[in-house]
Design a protein around this motif. Structure first.
Motif, PDB file in Angstrom:
ATOM      1  N   ARG A   1      35.633  42.437  49.212  1.00  0.00           N
ATOM      2  CA  ARG A   1      34.466  42.218  50.080  1.00  0.00           C
ATOM      3  C   ARG A   1      33.673  43.500  50.285  1.00  0.00           C
ATOM      4  O   ARG A   1      32.451  43.472  50.446  1.00  0.00           O
ATOM      5  N   ARG A   2      34.363  44.642  50.278  1.00  0.00           N
ATOM      6  CA  ARG A   2      33.695  45.924  50.474  1.00  0.00           C
ATOM      7  C   ARG A   2      33.110  46.478  49.171  1.00  0.00           C
ATOM      8  O   ARG A   2      32.578  47.573  49.149  1.00  0.00           O
ATOM      9  N   GLY A   3      33.271  45.733  48.082  1.00  0.00           N
ATOM     10  CA  GLY A   3      32.745  46.198  46.811  1.00  0.00           C
ATOM     11  C   GLY A   3      33.699  47.082  46.045  1.00  0.00           C
ATOM     12  O   GLY A   3      33.281  47.832  45.161  1.00  0.00           O
ATOM     13  N   GLY A   4      34.990  46.972  46.350  1.00  0.00           N
ATOM     14  CA  GLY A   4      35.990  47.789  45.672  1.00  0.00           C
ATOM     15  C   GLY A   4      36.493  47.163  44.389  1.00  0.00           C
ATOM     16  O   GLY A   4      36.059  46.077  43.976  1.00  0.00           O
ATOM     17  N   VAL A   5      37.430  47.874  43.762  1.00  0.00           N
ATOM     18  CA  VAL A   5      38.014  47.432  42.487  1.00  0.00           C
ATOM     19  C   VAL A   5      39.532  47.445  42.617  1.00  0.00           C
ATOM     20  O   VAL A   5      40.114  48.437  43.076  1.00  0.00           O
ATOM     21  N   ILE A   6      40.169  46.357  42.219  1.00  0.00           N
ATOM     22  CA  ILE A   6      41.622  46.264  42.221  1.00  0.00           C
ATOM     23  C   ILE A   6      42.109  46.073  40.787  1.00  0.00           C
ATOM     24  O   ILE A   6      41.321  45.815  39.876  1.00  0.00           O
ATOM     25  N   ALA A   7      43.421  46.210  40.618  1.00  0.00           N
ATOM     26  CA  ALA A   7      44.052  45.852  39.342  1.00  0.00           C
ATOM     27  C   ALA A   7      45.135  44.824  39.639  1.00  0.00           C
ATOM     28  O   ALA A   7      45.842  44.938  40.644  1.00  0.00           O
ATOM     29  N   PHE A   8      45.256  43.828  38.775  1.00  0.00           N
ATOM     30  CA  PHE A   8      46.227  42.761  39.000  1.00  0.00           C
ATOM     31  C   PHE A   8      46.666  42.179  37.665  1.00  0.00           C
ATOM     32  O   PHE A   8      45.937  42.259  36.675  1.00  0.00           O
TER      33      PHE A   8
ATOM     34  N   GLY B   1      44.389  43.242  34.615  1.00  0.00           N
ATOM     35  CA  GLY B   1      42.939  43.297  34.573  1.00  0.00           C
ATOM     36  C   GLY B   1      42.380  44.062  35.758  1.00  0.00           C
ATOM     37  O   GLY B   1      43.065  44.275  36.767  1.00  0.00           O
ATOM     38  N   LEU B   2      41.128  44.483  35.627  1.00  0.00           N
ATOM     39  CA  LEU B   2      40.409  45.130  36.717  1.00  0.00           C
ATOM     40  C   LEU B   2      39.574  44.074  37.425  1.00  0.00           C
ATOM     41  O   LEU B   2      38.721  43.426  36.805  1.00  0.00           O
ATOM     42  N   GLY B   3      39.841  43.897  38.717  1.00  0.00           N
ATOM     43  CA  GLY B   3      39.191  42.843  39.470  1.00  0.00           C
ATOM     44  C   GLY B   3      38.147  43.353  40.442  1.00  0.00           C
ATOM     45  O   GLY B   3      38.377  44.317  41.169  1.00  0.00           O
ATOM     46  N   ALA B   4      36.998  42.687  40.450  1.00  0.00           N
ATOM     47  CA  ALA B   4      35.919  42.989  41.387  1.00  0.00           C
ATOM     48  C   ALA B   4      35.113  41.721  41.609  1.00  0.00           C
ATOM     49  O   ALA B   4      35.263  40.731  40.888  1.00  0.00           O
ATOM     50  N   ASP B   5      34.254  41.747  42.605  1.00  0.00           N
ATOM     51  CA  ASP B   5      33.333  40.640  42.848  1.00  0.00           C
ATOM     52  C   ASP B   5      32.340  40.568  41.689  1.00  0.00           C
ATOM     53  O   ASP B   5      31.594  41.519  41.444  1.00  0.00           O
ATOM     54  N   PRO B   6      32.312  39.454  40.955  1.00  0.00           N
ATOM     55  CA  PRO B   6      31.431  39.360  39.782  1.00  0.00           C
ATOM     56  C   PRO B   6      29.945  39.431  40.117  1.00  0.00           C
ATOM     57  O   PRO B   6      29.124  39.544  39.204  1.00  0.00           O
TER      58      PRO B   6
ATOM     59  N   ALA C   1      30.137  47.319  42.184  1.00  0.00           N
ATOM     60  CA  ALA C   1      31.523  47.195  41.732  1.00  0.00           C
ATOM     61  C   ALA C   1      31.587  47.038  40.215  1.00  0.00           C
ATOM     62  O   ALA C   1      32.474  47.605  39.554  1.00  0.00           O
ATOM     63  N   LEU C   2      30.659  46.291  39.657  1.00  0.00           N
ATOM     64  CA  LEU C   2      30.627  46.102  38.207  1.00  0.00           C
ATOM     65  C   LEU C   2      30.350  47.413  37.485  1.00  0.00           C
ATOM     66  O   LEU C   2      30.940  47.710  36.438  1.00  0.00           O
ATOM     67  N   GLU C   3      29.473  48.212  38.054  1.00  0.00           N
ATOM     68  CA  GLU C   3      29.183  49.513  37.460  1.00  0.00           C
ATOM     69  C   GLU C   3      30.411  50.421  37.535  1.00  0.00           C
ATOM     70  O   GLU C   3      30.689  51.182  36.600  1.00  0.00           O
TER      71      GLU C   3
ATOM     72  N   CYS D   1      40.264  35.946  47.351  1.00  0.00           N
ATOM     73  CA  CYS D   1      39.123  36.835  47.081  1.00  0.00           C
ATOM     74  C   CYS D   1      37.823  36.079  46.845  1.00  0.00           C
ATOM     75  O   CYS D   1      36.863  36.658  46.340  1.00  0.00           O
ATOM     76  N   GLY D   2      37.796  34.797  47.175  1.00  0.00           N
ATOM     77  CA  GLY D   2      36.557  34.052  47.071  1.00  0.00           C
ATOM     78  C   GLY D   2      36.431  33.134  45.882  1.00  0.00           C
ATOM     79  O   GLY D   2      35.379  32.529  45.668  1.00  0.00           O
ATOM     80  N   GLY D   3      37.480  33.031  45.083  1.00  0.00           N
ATOM     81  CA  GLY D   3      37.484  32.054  44.002  1.00  0.00           C
ATOM     82  C   GLY D   3      37.242  32.585  42.609  1.00  0.00           C
ATOM     83  O   GLY D   3      37.398  31.857  41.631  1.00  0.00           O
ATOM     84  N   ALA D   4      36.853  33.853  42.482  1.00  0.00           N
ATOM     85  CA  ALA D   4      36.590  34.410  41.155  1.00  0.00           C
ATOM     86  C   ALA D   4      36.686  35.930  41.199  1.00  0.00           C
ATOM     87  O   ALA D   4      36.380  36.555  42.222  1.00  0.00           O
ATOM     88  N   LEU D   5      37.123  36.505  40.086  1.00  0.00           N
ATOM     89  CA  LEU D   5      37.202  37.959  39.941  1.00  0.00           C
ATOM     90  C   LEU D   5      36.857  38.331  38.502  1.00  0.00           C
ATOM     91  O   LEU D   5      37.051  37.524  37.584  1.00  0.00           O
ATOM     92  N   THR D   6      36.385  39.533  38.318  1.00  0.00           N
ATOM     93  CA  THR D   6      36.343  40.058  36.962  1.00  0.00           C
ATOM     94  C   THR D   6      37.784  40.277  36.509  1.00  0.00           C
ATOM     95  O   THR D   6      38.690  40.407  37.330  1.00  0.00           O
TER      96      THR D   6
END
Length: 204
Positions: free
Chosen positions: A18-25, A32-37, A42-44, A129-134
């Motif tokens: 939600r804060r625009g961060g990046v996780i790994a899972f 994979g590297l997960g972020a809000d698509p 976050a994508l950058e 996380c809202g239903g979707a991640l990168t």
């Protein structure tokens, strides 16, 4: 920071996303590297972490079938048939991207690669996380995909906000990638699901 896979770590991950961060899972294939698509910042960050060219799109994984509409504007017959046959599973389908999907995801192609993983832990995380991640592979470009949380940490250290330890990767191959945007599906990358099996799916 590496944390065990749990409801608490999912809640922590959701706040980071939600804060625009990046996780790994761990996905149903590799880590994979997960972020809000839809978060361009976050994508950058993901592209910077991977030292990835802007010309390469970013894969998205979803928690449920109804999430497709957020990402794919028009689904072909091939897309729907392959999704019905192989999802949840290690098949990434490429379709026409919805207008709201950022260029950082599509790399300017107008298309998006999307997958519904076959893994209950991954689905639970994404729902938090809202239903979707990168889910682009958790490795710098040119390196092997990370198979464990420790390998992710060796690649990225503290530059990733959170690493969820879901155990060792359960697959030896990445997902198979198929362009399902047209009348006939086209193989982009053969992986966990053989192309020969996809061709037997009654698409013709």
């Amino acid at each position: 920071m590496i944390v065990p896979n749990s409801r608490e770590s999912h809640n922590s991950a959701a706040e980071i996303i939600r804060r625009g961060g990046v996780i790994a899972f761990r996905t149903d294939t590799f880590y994979g590297l997960g972020a809000d698509p839809f978060n361009r910042h976050a994508l950058e960050r993901i592209k910077q972490l991977k030292s990835r060219e802007a010309s390469k799109p970013i894969l998205v994984v979803i928690s449920d079938i109804d999430q497709i509409e957020r990402f794919v504007s028009e689904r072909s017959r091939a897309f729907d048939l392959l999704a019905e046959r192989f999802w949840p599973g290690a098949l990434t389908l490429i379709g026409q991207a919805a207008p709201t999907v950022p260029d950082e995801v599509t790399a300017g192609t107008g298309t998006i690669g999307i997958r519904l993983p076959d893994d209950d832990d991954v689905l639970a995380l994404m729902r938090s996380c809202g239903g979707a991640l990168t889910a682009t592979s958790a490795n710098p470009s040119g390196e092997k995909p990370a198979r464990t949380a420790d390998e992710v940490a060796s690649y990225f250290g503290a530059t990733v906000d959170l690493i969820i330890d879901g155990g060792k990767a359960r697959a030896d191959l990445p997902s198979t990638v198929v362009d399902a945007g047209g009348l006939e599906p086209k193989l982009i990358r053969e992986g966990a699901i053989p192309w020969s099996e996809i061709q037997k799916s009654g698409l013709n």
